[in-house]
Write an enzyme that holds these catalytic residues in place. Sequence first.
Site, PDB file in Angstrom:
ATOM      1  N   SER A 107       2.759  -8.498 -11.966  1.00  0.00           N
ATOM      2  CA  SER A 107       3.698  -7.683 -11.387  1.00  0.00           C
ATOM      3  C   SER A 107       4.394  -8.045  -9.898  1.00  0.00           C
ATOM      4  CB  SER A 107       2.960  -6.332 -11.334  1.00  0.00           C
ATOM      5  OG  SER A 107       4.000  -5.124 -10.812  1.00  0.00           O
ATOM      6  N   ASP A 159       8.403  -1.947 -20.838  1.00  0.00           N
ATOM      7  CA  ASP A 159       8.084  -2.010 -19.507  1.00  0.00           C
ATOM      8  C   ASP A 159       9.026  -1.159 -18.686  1.00  0.00           C
ATOM      9  OD1 ASP A 159       7.197  -2.470 -17.022  1.00  0.00           O
ATOM     10  OD2 ASP A 159       6.300  -4.580 -17.211  1.00  0.00           O
ATOM     11  N   HIS A 190       3.981  -1.769 -18.662  1.00  0.00           N
ATOM     12  CA  HIS A 190       3.724  -2.625 -17.577  1.00  0.00           C
ATOM     13  C   HIS A 190       1.970  -2.811 -17.651  1.00  0.00           C
ATOM     14  CE1 HIS A 190       5.162  -4.168 -13.689  1.00  0.00           C
ATOM     15  NE2 HIS A 190       4.169  -3.760 -13.150  1.00  0.00           N
TER      16      HIS A 190
END
Length: 209
Positions: A107, A159, A190
């Site tokens: 991320s 995502d 995610h």
Amino acid sequence: MAVDDYVHVWEPATEPGAPTVLLLHGTGADEHDLLPLGRALAPGAALLSPRGRVDENGMNRWFRRLREGVFDVDDLIERTDHLAAWIEEAIEAYALSPERLVVSGFSNGANTGAALLLLHPGVVSGAALFAAGAPLQGREPDPVDLSGTKVFLGSGVADPITTIDQARLLGSQLEERGAQVTEREHPGGHQLAPDVLAQARSWFSESGF
């Protein structure tokens, strides 16, 4: 600049001649969060895991954002410059080989890893990034030379934070600059999907770092 400019964990390699994995955590995590990922990706490798220096409402990050999904690109560039300088200090302090240094992140950390590749080519020799998108949002990266750089990108088709379009754009930007990119997508959101992690581990083993 000194190696203690970043709070970090350093774990020496447990296998002779093993590479080093630089671990960049996601939002709200810290220098301990991705140690299991590093051990899973490259058993026996040395692990170097710093903590992001941005505090967003008590959450550690690598750079500021204006809102969810919208980066402060100027801040990203400045902080990536600082991180790259720190990596050079860590290479000297821990006697590392840049040719055997691979960045991995999730991320926010994966976006920072992508920025390292595009803004500071050569500071690492490869990358395994999960839930990463094109970090310079709306800006075309300079035409740097990434030939010989091996990159694994693991992305979720559903995502909502790092959209698959942004993930694929990153892959294209890296390939256009000569990187050898392996892209693996999963149907989820995610997250770091177990099957993608298994593929990343195989990629790491086969890449010869």
